[in-house]
Design a protein around this motif. Structure first.
Motif, PDB file in Angstrom:
ATOM      1  N   TRP A   1       0.838  -1.206   0.000  1.00  0.00           N
ATOM      2  CA  TRP A   1       0.000   0.000   0.000  1.00  0.00           C
ATOM      3  C   TRP A   1       0.873   1.257   0.000  1.00  0.00           C
ATOM      4  O   TRP A   1       0.607   2.203  -0.754  1.00  0.00           O
ATOM      5  CB  TRP A   1      -0.919   0.007   1.233  1.00  0.00           C
ATOM      6  N   ALA A   2       1.894   1.289   0.832  1.00  0.00           N
ATOM      7  CA  ALA A   2       2.765   2.469   0.916  1.00  0.00           C
ATOM      8  C   ALA A   2       3.432   2.756  -0.420  1.00  0.00           C
ATOM      9  O   ALA A   2       3.548   3.921  -0.834  1.00  0.00           O
ATOM     10  CB  ALA A   2       3.810   2.262   2.014  1.00  0.00           C
ATOM     11  N   ALA A   3       3.864   1.704  -1.115  1.00  0.00           N
ATOM     12  CA  ALA A   3       4.499   1.893  -2.419  1.00  0.00           C
ATOM     13  C   ALA A   3       3.498   2.430  -3.440  1.00  0.00           C
ATOM     14  O   ALA A   3       3.826   3.328  -4.231  1.00  0.00           O
ATOM     15  CB  ALA A   3       5.111   0.588  -2.899  1.00  0.00           C
ATOM     16  N   CYS A   4       2.283   1.897  -3.431  1.00  0.00           N
ATOM     17  CA  CYS A   4       1.260   2.405  -4.351  1.00  0.00           C
ATOM     18  C   CYS A   4       0.958   3.877  -4.055  1.00  0.00           C
ATOM     19  O   CYS A   4       0.843   4.702  -4.974  1.00  0.00           O
ATOM     20  CB  CYS A   4      -0.020   1.580  -4.235  1.00  0.00           C
ATOM     21  N   TYR A   5       0.826   4.206  -2.780  1.00  0.00           N
ATOM     22  CA  TYR A   5       0.561   5.595  -2.398  1.00  0.00           C
ATOM     23  C   TYR A   5       1.676   6.504  -2.896  1.00  0.00           C
ATOM     24  O   TYR A   5       1.416   7.561  -3.497  1.00  0.00           O
ATOM     25  CB  TYR A   5       0.408   5.689  -0.882  1.00  0.00           C
ATOM     26  N   TRP A   6       2.917   6.118  -2.669  1.00  0.00           N
ATOM     27  CA  TRP A   6       4.036   6.956  -3.094  1.00  0.00           C
ATOM     28  C   TRP A   6       4.009   7.177  -4.604  1.00  0.00           C
ATOM     29  O   TRP A   6       4.160   8.305  -5.078  1.00  0.00           O
ATOM     30  CB  TRP A   6       5.366   6.316  -2.686  1.00  0.00           C
ATOM     31  N   LEU A   7       3.811   6.113  -5.358  1.00  0.00           N
ATOM     32  CA  LEU A   7       3.880   6.223  -6.818  1.00  0.00           C
ATOM     33  C   LEU A   7       2.701   7.020  -7.376  1.00  0.00           C
ATOM     34  O   LEU A   7       2.872   7.794  -8.328  1.00  0.00           O
ATOM     35  CB  LEU A   7       3.946   4.835  -7.436  1.00  0.00           C
ATOM     36  N   PHE A   8       1.522   6.872  -6.796  1.00  0.00           N
ATOM     37  CA  PHE A   8       0.384   7.667  -7.253  1.00  0.00           C
ATOM     38  C   PHE A   8       0.540   9.138  -6.867  1.00  0.00           C
ATOM     39  O   PHE A   8       0.154  10.038  -7.618  1.00  0.00           O
ATOM     40  CB  PHE A   8      -0.926   7.112  -6.706  1.00  0.00           C
ATOM     41  N   ALA A   9       1.097   9.401  -5.678  1.00  0.00           N
ATOM     42  CA  ALA A   9       1.326  10.787  -5.268  1.00  0.00           C
ATOM     43  C   ALA A   9       2.434  11.425  -6.103  1.00  0.00           C
ATOM     44  O   ALA A   9       2.404  12.625  -6.384  1.00  0.00           O
ATOM     45  CB  ALA A   9       1.681  10.847  -3.787  1.00  0.00           C
ATOM     46  N   ARG A  10       3.413  10.608  -6.498  1.00  0.00           N
ATOM     47  CA  ARG A  10       4.526  11.098  -7.307  1.00  0.00           C
ATOM     48  C   ARG A  10       4.060  11.528  -8.690  1.00  0.00           C
ATOM     49  O   ARG A  10       4.580  12.464  -9.276  1.00  0.00           O
ATOM     50  CB  ARG A  10       5.578   9.975  -7.426  1.00  0.00           C
ATOM     51  N   ASP A  11       3.055  10.846  -9.224  1.00  0.00           N
ATOM     52  CA  ASP A  11       2.546  11.145 -10.555  1.00  0.00           C
ATOM     53  C   ASP A  11       1.029  11.083 -10.550  1.00  0.00           C
ATOM     54  O   ASP A  11       0.436  10.012 -10.712  1.00  0.00           O
ATOM     55  CB  ASP A  11       3.114  10.148 -11.581  1.00  0.00           C
TER      56      ASP A  11
END
Length: 337
Positions: free
Chosen positions: A64-74
């Protein structure tokens, strides 16, 4: 297009913080400075994510944390294609990931990610509250759950670099602030609720006793700036003017603090308010608003958040524009980050 000001850290509700070491081909995430997950990234028309190392069990929160980071990044990234050696049972059960036809390949869809209620949502009973139909003032509608108290929503807005949160209004704490806001000429021109402290106490007491309406204070970095009323449309005066569903929610909105006006601030708090209402009960399929038909500025803000104008109609006290935003449209075009 990637975020023009990409985050270097992302605070999480509850006080923890995500940090990252990111390159074109690799991403290492840390939680409170401790290694969490390491990924290999393959960029192209789709972003492919290969798990290299994980330092957390169970694996669901790290994914979940990785998905959040990548969606927030782009914020324009619509989905992530994950490559995993082990079947991510918890992530599949929650809807964070879905299976594909290829072995070891899974997808995370932005439209589904932002419908997961945690960690943004505070205490809520709506989504699990059983349905029982009742009649109030001749209107048949579901029995409503007990209203929450305290903070109900919190999310770090990476564009603003600030927390946006919603808490329930507390009369003793918020009465003077509410009175000042309602007596502002700018607010009064649309709300027409000027009055004394006692008049406003009576107004808020009535709403607190009304199971149809939830009164909320909007905050940036825990500083109150706005007042919102979220109501169940089925029992509201708006119901006769359109085909209101049992779980449609409506909103009334005012920004009281001048320094928090402006389109970028509206985009933050309005998307947060709508996000909260869709998370609060997954049966809610539409959020509606009925600003005055001549309030071009607010109607423009609503259009910018993907509301559409269904029609204009006449309340006894105003001509209103019926603005509607559907759940599917909101999450399909979700610009949250």
């Amino acid at each position: 297009m990637s975020n023009l000001n990409p985050p270097t850290t992302l605070p999480l509700p509850g006080g923890r913080r995500l940090g990252a070491d990111e390159t074109e081909r690799h991403l290492s995430l840390m939680l409170e400075g401790a290694p969490l997950i390491r990924l290999r990234l393959v960029r192209g028309p789709e972003l492919h994510v290969h798990l290299q190392e994980i330092n957390d069990r169970p694996v669901g929160p790290a994914l979940w944390a990785a998905c959040y980071w990548l969606f927030a990044r782009d914020p324009e990234c619509l989905h992530l294609t994950w490559h995993l050696d082990e079947r991510p049972g918890e992530a599949l059960l929650s809807g964070l990931l879905t299976s594909t036809e290829r072995a070891g390949e899974y997808r995370c869809e932005r439209t589904m990610f932002w419908q997961l209620p945690q960690p943004w949502l505070g205490e809520s009973f709506s989504g699990s509250y059983p349905q029982q139909m009742v009649i109030t003032d001749g209107r048949r509608h579901p029995r409503r759950p007990m209203k929450p108290r305290g903070e109900v929503y919190r999310r770090f807005d990476a564009r603003l670099g600030a927390w946006v949160s919603l808490r329930t209004l507390e009369i003793e704490q918020d009465l003077e602030r509410f009175n000042r806001w309602q007596n502002s000429p700018r607010v009064a021109s649309f709300w027409q609720e000027e009055g004394s402290l006692e008049q406003h106490r009576e107004y808020l007491d009535k709403l607190q006793a009304d199971p149809r309406v939830l009164t909320l204070i909007g905050c940036f970095d825990d500083q109150p700036f706005a007042y919102f009323e979220a109501y169940w449309a089925k029992e509201d005066r708006i119901a006769p003017f359109y085909e209101a569903d049992h779980y449609d929610r409506g909103i009334h909105m005012l920004v009281g603090e001048e320094q928090h006006r402006g389109p970028h601030k509206v985009a933050s708090w309005l998307s947060a308010l709508v996000h909260y209402l869709f998370l609060d009960d997954p049966r809610t399929q539409r959020v509606v608003a009925e600003p005055r038909a001549d309030n071009a500025r607010m109607i423009g803000h609503l259009h910018n958040q993907c509301f559409h104008c269904e029609k204009e109609f006449d309340f006894p006290h105003k001509r209103a524009a019926l603005m509607i935003l559907g759940r599917e449209r909101f999450f399909d075009r979700c610009g949250l980050m």
